[in-house]
Design an enzyme around this catalytic site. Sequence first.
Site, mmCIF file in Angstrom:
data_model
loop_
_atom_site.group_PDB
_atom_site.id
_atom_site.type_symbol
_atom_site.label_atom_id
_atom_site.label_comp_id
_atom_site.label_asym_id
_atom_site.label_seq_id
_atom_site.Cartn_x
_atom_site.Cartn_y
_atom_site.Cartn_z
ATOM 1 N N SER A 112 0.852 -1.187 0.000
ATOM 2 C CA SER A 112 0.000 0.000 0.000
ATOM 3 C C SER A 112 0.898 1.251 0.000
ATOM 4 O O SER A 112 1.790 1.355 -0.826
ATOM 5 C CB SER A 112 -0.971 -0.030 1.184
ATOM 6 N N GLU A 212 -0.844 -2.103 -8.527
ATOM 7 C CA GLU A 212 -2.137 -2.528 -7.979
ATOM 8 C C GLU A 212 -2.772 -1.320 -7.306
ATOM 9 O O GLU A 212 -2.109 -0.313 -7.083
ATOM 10 C CB GLU A 212 -1.953 -3.667 -6.976
ATOM 11 N N HIS A 283 -4.373 -5.527 -2.408
ATOM 12 C CA HIS A 283 -5.168 -5.510 -1.181
ATOM 13 C C HIS A 283 -6.133 -6.700 -1.173
ATOM 14 O O HIS A 283 -7.357 -6.551 -1.164
ATOM 15 C CB HIS A 283 -5.928 -4.185 -1.069
#
Length: 313
Positions: A112, A212, A283
């Site tokens: 992240s 992502e 995620h």
Amino acid sequence: MRSIKPKKILKGDVIGLIAPGSNVEDPGIIEKGVRYLEKLGYRVELGENSDKSLGYLAGTDQQRIDDLHSMFKNKNVNAIICIRGGYGEFRLLDKIDYKLIKNNPKIFVGYSEITSLQMAMFHKTGLVTFAGPMIHPDFSNDINPYTEEFFWRMITSTKKIGKLTFPEEHNLPAITKGKGSGRIIGGNLAVFSAMIGTDYLPDLNKKILIIEDIGELPYKIDRILNKMRMAKIFRKLNGLILGRFVDCYEHDPAKKTLTLGEVMEDYLKDLKIPILYTFPHGHIKEKVTIPFGITVSMNAAKGYVEYTEGAVR
């Protein structure tokens, strides 16, 4: 710059836990993560400021920097796992002592917004870092068996993984065909793209890029990809891997929108590099750990990715 591989971790080694971005509201989450690691045979050291809170941050910038520096400086700590991602890591990039990190290379894990720290570390030091499971949400809940096995194999063995096998046991679909190889970099798309134009983004020439994201609507992905196109990012790459894009769709059925797939296709279909998608990283619970900085190869015609070297020494 050559890659610096950290030492592999052994049972009985010390794992440091820090919160370089956001905090967790429930301290029980950290306690569960500590118990999980100790059950596996590791010792755990918590960052001094890991329980601090300042709005959406886990303490002040100085407190979070102090914990990061302390873990790299501490000779007893063998690996560092981030408690969570969240927000705030960007604020640390120009405050980090990169010489300290280069002189004390260690396993560093997160994903992240941790992407910003990992890209900066690789650019400034060459350290191989790992986009892999964190305390929250991964190690404080029932960790997915595939995620767990892949991660620990990645950081405890010097052997190369080779061709990746996925839980679904099928080849990855492709947007374009061809083969490519190079050092793999990337991470969260929104975070990675925000680093363009700064002094903390690695050289993209001949790299394999993996991206992502979560919670970005198609028009926002459109904006990001256009920025990357205008910055000539895609021209420099040897290949592109699309991880999982979670909750990246328009929730209001009354609004006109392009789909995420249409946006991706528009920007990527004519590129002269191999492009694979639905790679199991991001995620999600069931994910592949990505060792940023090692050499990988990809074959879009046959739908596979291969780690051609180990990530630790």
